[in-house]
Design a protein around this motif. Structure first.
Motif, short mmCIF file in Angstrom:
data_model
loop_
_atom_site.label_atom_id
_atom_site.label_comp_id
_atom_site.label_asym_id
_atom_site.label_seq_id
_atom_site.Cartn_x
_atom_site.Cartn_y
_atom_site.Cartn_z
N PRO A 134 0.59 -1.10 0.26
CA PRO A 134 -0.08 0.10 -0.15
C PRO A 134 0.93 1.10 0.09
O PRO A 134 0.54 2.09 0.29
CB PRO A 134 -0.78 0.11 1.59
CG PRO A 134 -0.74 -0.89 1.69
CD PRO A 134 0.61 -1.99 1.20
N SER A 135 1.57 1.35 -0.97
CA SER A 135 2.74 2.33 -1.35
C SER A 135 2.83 2.45 -2.67
O SER A 135 3.38 1.66 -3.39
CB SER A 135 3.39 2.56 0.28
OG SER A 135 4.50 2.27 -0.41
N LEU A 136 3.63 3.92 -3.06
CA LEU A 136 4.21 4.11 -4.08
C LEU A 136 5.74 4.13 -3.84
O LEU A 136 6.37 4.55 -4.40
CB LEU A 136 3.90 4.97 -4.87
CG LEU A 136 2.71 5.12 -5.97
CD1 LEU A 136 1.85 6.81 -5.83
CD2 LEU A 136 2.67 4.60 -6.87
N ASN A 137 5.82 2.80 -3.63
CA ASN A 137 7.78 2.47 -3.02
C ASN A 137 8.44 1.68 -4.07
O ASN A 137 8.12 1.57 -5.06
CB ASN A 137 7.90 2.00 -1.62
CG ASN A 137 7.39 0.73 -1.38
OD1 ASN A 137 6.14 -0.11 -2.83
ND2 ASN A 137 7.36 0.10 -0.32
N LEU A 138 9.54 1.69 -4.12
CA LEU A 138 9.98 0.92 -5.08
C LEU A 138 9.82 -0.18 -5.57
O LEU A 138 9.67 -1.26 -6.56
CB LEU A 138 12.05 0.94 -4.47
CG LEU A 138 12.54 1.90 -4.67
CD1 LEU A 138 14.23 1.46 -4.30
CD2 LEU A 138 12.89 2.17 -6.13
N LEU A 139 9.49 -0.65 -4.06
CA LEU A 139 8.80 -2.84 -4.91
C LEU A 139 7.49 -1.67 -5.66
O LEU A 139 7.09 -3.04 -6.74
CB LEU A 139 8.54 -2.90 -3.17
CG LEU A 139 8.77 -3.39 -2.59
CD1 LEU A 139 8.63 -4.36 -0.70
CD2 LEU A 139 9.57 -4.92 -3.08
#
Ligand code: ADP
Ligand code: MG
Length: 257
Positions: A134-139
């Motif tokens: 639930p985030s716009l991270n590197l994953l």
């Protein structure tokens, strides 16, 4: 046999909107339709892995290894109880992946590279679904860079559309830079309650503003859907005739469409 699977990221930077539930049940519904599917659990929470019945102690090779060691997708797949549905599990190891990815030169291309190196064309898959955190991270960026499309579960509530424009901007940015083939697969309304005025208003707004991007199928709020993961099963086998199961089957038909 050489077959290029369609790769779909299931993403929304908000938590609790039905990403994992959609990944599990859309995956199962596609498998019911005769498709061979790999669900990639890219959330360190590992909810998709738990929801498909894989105990934490049995998760030997995980998506962490796929991203950060030389294991290929074929090395980490686990056959679920649903015929033709495979799982690439995750565990909390993956929570350190974001920092480690930061230190690598190809930080947003690691999943795409893994797919290419051990060519996924040899796995005889029709679909790969990636359950994003639930985030716009590197994953999440790794998922989108490796995907053909992004499917967005949207919970019909007041701020739903606001977060959506941010997500759509990111998709556009990735299309212009790292992955020109990325497109928006569609938006699916989840946990929908047709007696709730706000739900109905959000649906109207979404259909008016986003038109064809919104799937006709709406996933109803259904207690059977929320019970199924604690039995380690998709709702499609837990209660095949529940409203939730029927809706996810209809979503699969629309997707294959
Ligand atoms: P996310 O992966 O976006 O964080 P989840 O799929 O885990 O969201 O869903 C959040 C919670 O809502 C879970 O407890 C799940 O069981 C429940 N839920 C999801 N979809 C439905 C539905 N259609 N009906 C009832 N409960 C649902
Ligand atoms: Mg989730």
């Amino acid at each position: 046999m050489q077959k290029r699977p369609k790769i779909i990221s299931i993403s929304n930077q908000k938590g609790g909107v039905g990403k994992t539930t959609t990944a599990i049940n859309l995956g199962a519904a596609l498998a019911f339709k005769g498709k061979t599917v790999a669900l990639i659990d890219l959330d360190p929470q590992g909810n998709a892995s738990t929801g498909l019945g894989l105990e934490k102690s049995e998760r030997k090779a995980t998506t962490y290894d796929l991203l950060l060691s030389d294991q290929g997708l074929g090395d980490i797949l686990w056959q679920t109880d649903v015929p033709r549905l495979w799982l690439a599990p995750s565990n909390t190891d993956l929570s350190s992946a974001d920092l480690q990815l930061m230190a690598t030169e190809r930080r947003t291309f690691m999943l795409a590279d893994a797919f290419r190196q051990q060519s996924i064309e040899n796995l005889d898959l029709d679909y790969i679904l990636v359950d994003c955190p639930p985030s716009l991270n590197l994953l999440t960026l790794n998922a989108m860079v490796a995907s053909d499309s992004v499917l967005v579960p949207l919970q019909a509530e007041f701020f739903a559309l606001e977060g959506l424009s941010q997500l759509m901007l990111s998709v556009r940015e990735i299309r212009q830079t790292a992955n020109t083939r990325l497109r928006l697969e569609g938006i699916v309304l989840t946990m929908f309650d047709k007696r709730n005025n706000l739900c109905r208003q959000v649906e109207l707004d979404a259909r008016e503003n986003l038109q064809d991007l919104v799937f006709d199928t709406v996933i109803p709020r259904n207690v059977r859907v929320s019970e199924a993961p604690s039995f380690g099963r998709p709702v499609l086998t837990y209660d095949p005739f529940s409203r939730g199961a029927v809706a996810y089957k209809s979503l699969a038909v629309e997707l294959i469409g």
